[in-house]
Design an enzyme around this catalytic site. Structure first.
Site, PDB file in Angstrom:
ATOM      1  N   GLU A   1      -5.570  -8.505  -0.255  1.00 45.45           N
ATOM      2  CA  GLU A   1      -6.314  -8.114   0.945  1.00 45.45           C
ATOM      3  C   GLU A   1      -7.759  -7.912   0.542  1.00 45.45           C
ATOM      4  OE1 GLU A   1      -5.043  -5.035   3.629  1.00 45.45           O
ATOM      5  OE2 GLU A   1      -2.922  -5.426   3.253  1.00 45.45           O
TER       6      GLU A   1
ATOM      7  N   GLU B   1       0.825  -1.229   0.000  1.00 44.43           N
ATOM      8  CA  GLU B   1       0.000   0.000   0.000  1.00 44.43           C
ATOM      9  C   GLU B   1       0.856   1.276   0.000  1.00 44.43           C
ATOM     10  OE1 GLU B   1      -2.948  -0.256   3.112  1.00 44.43           O
ATOM     11  OE2 GLU B   1      -4.007  -1.872   2.098  1.00 44.43           O
TER      12      GLU B   1
END
Length: 506
Positions: free
Chosen positions: A296, A177
């Site tokens: 995720e 991320e």
């Protein structure tokens, strides 16, 4: 008032192939966050702890799920993690302030312990490298430590630490991320692209056989999506094998019809990333296809407010411990169906996370372990969703929700296992009041018969499971039957269904 019934139809044929399902779409994720590791998979003083301190009761439930790959050690955690802190004699490892979640990391579990545990449960490791506070040097040293047989500084150090044989970790994430403002060492797309490219180059020089995952956007709502993918893949397209996707959904406004349609947003997210990858492929005149790692995904919203009240710098405080209800299980089922519909491009996925932290498995410290509601769709998909994903032609009544139009009440995917000659139909009925009378044309599967119709259903959409009571659990009492090449089944209102067929023996 008696429940009314609507009608839906599916046509299935062996020729309607999407792709072989990569078993790794049933992967999961364990981060050094909350009680995922300490008090989750690892609890040295627990009555079921093995010689290494890992809970055997938790291990059994994970093995029941058949989790093929687990992402580790983060997550946001990895962007501030020095992997060297987690190897060597445990009593000599430092305690560190962990800045992503503002806790103290004791480093009781690190690379070697996790790799050995994963091997014991039959899972591969998807290892993430720190591209937040570190970079190329850390990554090349870590892969040498993990994968090189011996005769070098870092591989010999692993051997000194008691692991003579290399871990041979195949799949590696190039950071986590990195577009997020919450990330330690956040990067611009160009900064990340250059760093990821150089890191990938060095890692492949150590081990040419690895697979690499380039960081995609942290979610489809990021203001830089999909520009982030377009810029970063311009650097990493030829050195990476996958691009990552992350997405979580919630129902804070208690609008269940809209909530159950969220998998349509996931479908759009996947299609947009595929389009962006293929644009870069065309731009580079490349013959390579970029695959997707949805590493995720889950429902996440129940625990957010409670986490803000936790005092900082404790060791493994309860964090992100969502207690899932029945409607969450329905959405998780639809998200798994979405992966199967994109089996040609989505080759890995990680339910985030595995134990205690937004997880299908929950534990008590020193005590019991139990299955959350979302455990069951995950279990069924992992167990029965292996083979060839077929494209079902679906006719279903539809509805309009706040954010979506023409939402099919019936959400479905079909998997054909050629080896075992079995056919599995996964189906979610999004209708909260009406059952669906389903007719499924399977005339292309001559000689097959219905072997099981599993149903997960509850009259209370908010029903939850606990260590004391399992209010939401499946049964095999569905009424599916096969006659003259057609499956007839009643799909109850608001339900997850698994209809299984097998070739009858002469």
């Amino acid at each position: 008032m008696a429940e009314s019934i609507q009608h839906a139809r599916i046509v299935v044929d062996k020729a309607f192939r999407i792709a072989e399902v990569d078993k790794r779409i049933y992967g999961s994720f364990i981060e050094h966050l909350g009680r995922a590791v300490y008090g989750g998979i690892y609890e040295k003083e627990h009555p079921t702890a093995d010689s290494r301190g890992f809970r055997s009761d938790v291990k059994l439930l994970i093995q029941e799920l058949g989790v093929p790959i687990i992402r580790y050690p983060g997550g946001n955690f990895v962007s501030g993690y020095n992997w060297e802190d987690g190897v060597g004699p445990v009593e000599q490892r430092p305690r560190k302030l962990e800045l992503a979640w503002r806790t103290t990391e004791p480093n009781w579990v690190g690379t070697n312990e996790f790799a050995a545990w994963a091997k014991e449960i039959g899972s591969e490791v998807m290892m993430a490298v720190n591209l937040g506070t570190r970079g190329v040097d850390e990554a090349r040293n870590l892969i040498e430590y993990c994968n090189h047989p011996g005769g070098s500084q870092w591989s010999d150090l692993r051997r000194q630490h008691g692991f003579e044989q290399p871990h041979r970790i195949k799949t590696w994430c190039l950071g986590n991320e990195m577009d997020g403002s919450w990330q330690i060492g956040q990067k611009t797309p160009a900064e990340y692209g250059r760093l990821a490219y150089e890191t990938a180059k060095a890692m492949r020089l150590v081990d040419p056989d690895i697979e690499l995952v380039s960081c995609g956007s942290s979610g489809s709502s990021m203001p830089t999506f999909p520009e982030w993918e377009a810029i970063t893949l311009d650097y990493t397209y030829e050195v990476a094998d996958f691009v990552s996707l992350h997405q979580y959904y919630g129902n804070r406004d208690n609008d269940t019809p809209n909530y159950l349609a969220r998998s349509m947003d996931m479908d759009h997210f996947i299609r947009t990333v595929i389009a962006t990858c293929d644009y870069i492929k065309a731009k580079k005149r490349s013959k390579k296809t970029m695959y997707l790692s949805f590493d995720e995904w889950n429902v996440w919203y129940h625990s957010n407010d409670a986490d803000s009240r936790i005092d900082p710098w404790g060791i493994a405080p309860p964090q992100l411990e969502d207690i899932y209800n029945f409607e969450d299980a329905l959405l998780v089922g639809s998200m798994l169906i979405t992966f199967l519909k994109h089996a040609d491009r989505v080759k890995m996925a990680c339910l985030a996370q595995l134990v205690n932290v937004i997880a299908p498995i929950m534990t008590e410290e020193g005590g019991r372990v139990w299955r959350q509601t979302i455990y069951y769709p995950y279990l069924h998909a992992s167990r029965f969703g292996r083979g060839v994903s077929l494209n079902p032609i679906i006719e279903s009544p539809v509805y309009d929700a706040k954010d979506y139009t023409d939402v099919p009440y019936l959400d479905s995917a079909v998997v054909y296992d050629e080896e075992s000659e079995t056919l599995t139909l996964f189906a979610v009925n999004r209708h909260l009041e009406d059952s669906l009378a389903l007719t499924c044309d399977v005339r292309g599967f001559e000689g097959y018969g219905v072997t099981e119709h599993i149903v997960l259903q509850s009259d209370d959409l908010k029903a939850v499971n606990s260590a004391d009571q399992e209010r939401v659990k499946p049964h095999s009492g569905g009424d599916a039957s096969l006659q003259d090449g057609y499956v007839q089944a009643l799909i109850p209102k608001a339900s997850w269904n698994v209809v299984r067929l097998a070739k009858t023996k002469a």
